[in-house]
Write an enzyme that holds these catalytic residues in place. Structure first.
Site, PDB file in Angstrom:
ATOM      1  N   GLU A   1      22.497 -10.722  28.470  1.00  0.00           N
ATOM      2  CA  GLU A   1      22.854 -12.271  29.055  1.00  0.00           C
ATOM      3  C   GLU A   1      24.947 -12.182  29.348  1.00  0.00           C
ATOM      4  O   GLU A   1      25.179 -12.599  29.506  1.00  0.00           O
ATOM      5  CB  GLU A   1      23.107 -12.274  27.541  1.00  0.00           C
ATOM      6  CG  GLU A   1      22.941 -14.235  27.522  1.00  0.00           C
ATOM      7  CD  GLU A   1      21.880 -15.169  26.961  1.00  0.00           C
ATOM      8  OE1 GLU A   1      20.985 -15.239  27.061  1.00  0.00           O
ATOM      9  OE2 GLU A   1      22.918 -15.551  25.968  1.00  0.00           O
TER      10      GLU A   1
ATOM     11  N   HIS B   1       4.921   8.152  22.736  1.00  0.00           N
ATOM     12  CA  HIS B   1       3.159   8.093  22.716  1.00  0.00           C
ATOM     13  C   HIS B   1       2.988   7.328  24.097  1.00  0.00           C
ATOM     14  O   HIS B   1       1.672   7.013  24.206  1.00  0.00           O
ATOM     15  CB  HIS B   1       1.861   8.113  21.965  1.00  0.00           C
ATOM     16  CG  HIS B   1       2.144   9.511  20.974  1.00  0.00           C
ATOM     17  ND1 HIS B   1       1.532  10.108  21.072  1.00  0.00           N
ATOM     18  CD2 HIS B   1       3.577   9.147  19.966  1.00  0.00           C
ATOM     19  CE1 HIS B   1       1.953  11.405  19.585  1.00  0.00           C
ATOM     20  NE2 HIS B   1       3.523  10.421  18.913  1.00  0.00           N
TER      21      HIS B   1
ATOM     22  N   LYS C   1      17.983 -23.948  31.954  1.00  0.00           N
ATOM     23  CA  LYS C   1      17.859 -24.689  30.636  1.00  0.00           C
ATOM     24  C   LYS C   1      17.588 -26.550  31.600  1.00  0.00           C
ATOM     25  O   LYS C   1      17.199 -27.587  31.735  1.00  0.00           O
ATOM     26  CB  LYS C   1      18.993 -24.672  29.765  1.00  0.00           C
ATOM     27  CG  LYS C   1      19.030 -23.788  29.055  1.00  0.00           C
ATOM     28  CD  LYS C   1      20.101 -24.272  28.091  1.00  0.00           C
ATOM     29  CE  LYS C   1      20.179 -22.918  26.437  1.00  0.00           C
ATOM     30  NZ  LYS C   1      21.056 -23.291  26.232  1.00  0.00           N
TER      31      LYS C   1
HETATM   32  O1  PA5 Z   1      24.288 -16.120  23.148  1.00  0.00           O
HETATM   33  C1  PA5 Z   1      24.190 -17.523  23.690  1.00  0.00           C
HETATM   34  O2  PA5 Z   1      24.864 -18.326  23.899  1.00  0.00           O
HETATM   35  C2  PA5 Z   1      22.402 -17.605  23.970  1.00  0.00           C
HETATM   36  O3  PA5 Z   1      21.323 -16.745  23.984  1.00  0.00           O
HETATM   37  C3  PA5 Z   1      22.109 -18.349  22.627  1.00  0.00           C
HETATM   38  O4  PA5 Z   1      21.785 -17.630  21.110  1.00  0.00           O
HETATM   39  C4  PA5 Z   1      20.372 -19.146  22.582  1.00  0.00           C
HETATM   40  O5  PA5 Z   1      20.412 -20.092  24.129  1.00  0.00           O
HETATM   41  C5  PA5 Z   1      20.210 -20.283  21.722  1.00  0.00           C
HETATM   42  O6  PA5 Z   1      22.169 -21.380  21.839  1.00  0.00           O
HETATM   43  P1  PA5 Z   1      22.213 -22.143  20.412  1.00  0.00           P
HETATM   44  O7  PA5 Z   1      22.529 -21.769  19.474  1.00  0.00           O
HETATM   45  O8  PA5 Z   1      22.577 -23.042  21.425  1.00  0.00           O
HETATM   46  O9  PA5 Z   1      20.904 -23.887  20.637  1.00  0.00           O
END
Ligand code: PA5
Length: 466
Positions: A292, A321, A435
């Protein structure tokens, strides 16, 4: 106790022309200098607030520990409602530091601490089956959301709040919900304050996937009896190790540099292969952090770059394996990182049962400790012989300190790789798009334009559906 990073097998002297030359490393000095400067400047400007977490949380830690003492005897289970950066860290730390069958142990063997469940998906079966397993009125639900608006987490919260209130009333339900969220923005902090839930803050400048060392990770860990001060101490130790501007003395920067070079030469896959069940979910946590943060369309100047490296989770020896055949003989598109352990927490010896059978006799008297470490060394040898880029990170032992070092190591490496790639490692526009599309499909107010855009997209043709 300190992590060791061995990157011999990334270089030409062990894997020939597939490896990185000293000349390549030397030629990147200007990029290294620029990345060092950017890291320093961003840190000074408060843009890397996650780097201060090992030092600025004394009061928060005390608050957490007091809260755990107050609540732990009143609950049977601690349930995390969160996803992504709000779930992967708690799972990884629990798996690393607690008994692998923690929830199945009787309470006294858990040190009197509650069981842990992490509900990070909205598969409809998940909560239903959870309610068949636990009595929600005897659990503490930790709603974790940095943004305070993530549909998955907030929907779980709404379901659980309703169930609790129906069963035990609003007053009693209030005590069984604790929120971890941004201090200022989002619905969750508003709800927590209005409805009177205990809450902990995620610093505004710390993004989801860099938040494990905030109450996001510290609260669940403390509720499972883990040494959260030790985790932070380990992170502080790694922070000191990451101060060196000399790349040969800064393992996290070197990790990033080697992967960066790999990315520019077709090594588009980053395999994380722990040789310890304890570290199994570190691969999941790392996968989010690396993917990410580094998978980006644009660089910081808005130029299209489409960079990143696909993380793959593996487990030694299990995946010897399964996936190792591909690593050894498939495309030259991977960097394999072994996570090793010098000293496992337990020892078990294989009996000399079949001494007269050569294919089994050699195992007699050998420990599983020796077997797993030998298989790790043998796999490293085989991949190196096949000229595959690989490197090894070794923890002397899995402890709160070394785990704190490891988590912080990967965070620094990820941020440094972002600098080398000249991208913003801290945003996630690709995630936001999905989203927003979800909101549009549900007709959420404010998403009409997105809905129109989706309606205008080419329709699927039935002839391509079998
Ligand atoms: O790294 C990030 O910002 C995202 O992966 C969030 O952790 C994830 O979308 C969850 O978001 P939130 O903590 O706002 O619910």
């Amino acid at each position: 106790m300190k992590l060791r990073i061995d990157y011999n097998n990334m270089l030409t002297h062990t894997i020939g022309d597939e490896g990185i030359t000293q000349a390549t490393l030397d030629s990147l000095s200007p990029a290294i200098l620029a990345a060092n400067k950017n890291m320093e400047e961003k840190r000074k400007a408060g843009k890397m607030a996650w780097r201060d977490l090992p030092y600025n949380q004394n009061e928060i830690v005390e608050d957490i520990l007091n809260y755990v003492n107050e609540m732990k005897g009143q609950i049977e289970a601690f349930v995390v409602l969160g996803i992504g950066g709000s779930a992967l860290g708690p799972m990884a730390v629990q798996q690393a530091l607690n008994h692998p069958y923690y929830n199945e142990l009787p309470r006294e063997k858990r040190g009197g601490f509650p069981k842990l469940y992490v509900v990070d998906n909205v598969d409809p079966e998940r909560l239903v089956y959870l309610f068949q397993t636990i009595d929600p009125t005897k659990c503490l639900f930790n709603v974790i959301s940095k943004s305070g608006s993530t549909s998955e987490t907030m929907s779980q919260f709404m379901i659980i709040k309703q169930q609790l209130e129906e069963k035990i009333g609003i007053e009693a339900a209030r005590k069984l919900i604790v929120c971890t969220t941004d201090a200022v923005t989002g619905n969750l902090i508003t709800i927590a304050k209005q409805e009177g839930y205990k809450h902990f803050y995620i610093p505004s400048a710390v993004g989801g996937r860099f938040s494990e060392l905030t109450p996001v990770g510290l609260l669940p860990a403390a509720f499972c009896g883990l040494d959260i001060k030790g985790l932070l101490e380990g992170a502080a130790e790694m922070d000191k190790m990451c101060e060196a501007s000399n790349i040969y003395k800064n393992a996290a920067h070197m990790y990033a540099l080697l992967h960066y070079i790999g990315m520019t030469t077709g090594k588009n896959i980053s395999v994380m292969m722990p040789y310890a069940d304890a570290l199994k979910y570190i691969s999941d946590w790392y996968a989010q952090l690396w993917a990410e943060s580094l998978g980006k369309q644009f660089d910081v100047n808005g130029k299209t770059v489409n960079v990143g490296q696909t993380p793959v989770k593996a487990l030694g020896v299990t995946d010897q394996h399964s996936q190792v055949q591909l690593y050894a003989e498939g495309p030259f598109d991977k960097i394999i990182v072994f996570l090793g352990v010098d000293e496992y927490r337990e020892t078990i010896t294989i009996p000399k049962t079949y001494g007269d059978m050569p294919s089994l006799g050699f195992l007699g008297g050998v420990t599983h400790n020796n077997l797993i470490q030998t298989e790790q060394a043998a796999t490293e040898y085989a991949l190196t012989k096949a000229n595959r880029m690989n490197m090894t990170i070794t923890l002397p032992k899995v402890t709160p300190q070394t785990l704190g070092q490891l988590l912080y190591f990967f965070e620094v490496a990820t941020a440094y790789a972002g600098e080398l790639l000249n991208i913003d490692a801290f945003d996630q526009p690709g995630v936001e798009e999905g989203k927003n599309a979800t909101y549009a499909m549900f007709g959420r107010p404010g998403y009409d334009t997105k809905k129109a855009e989706m309606d205008a997209a080419p329709a699927k043709a039935d002839r391509y559906i079998i």
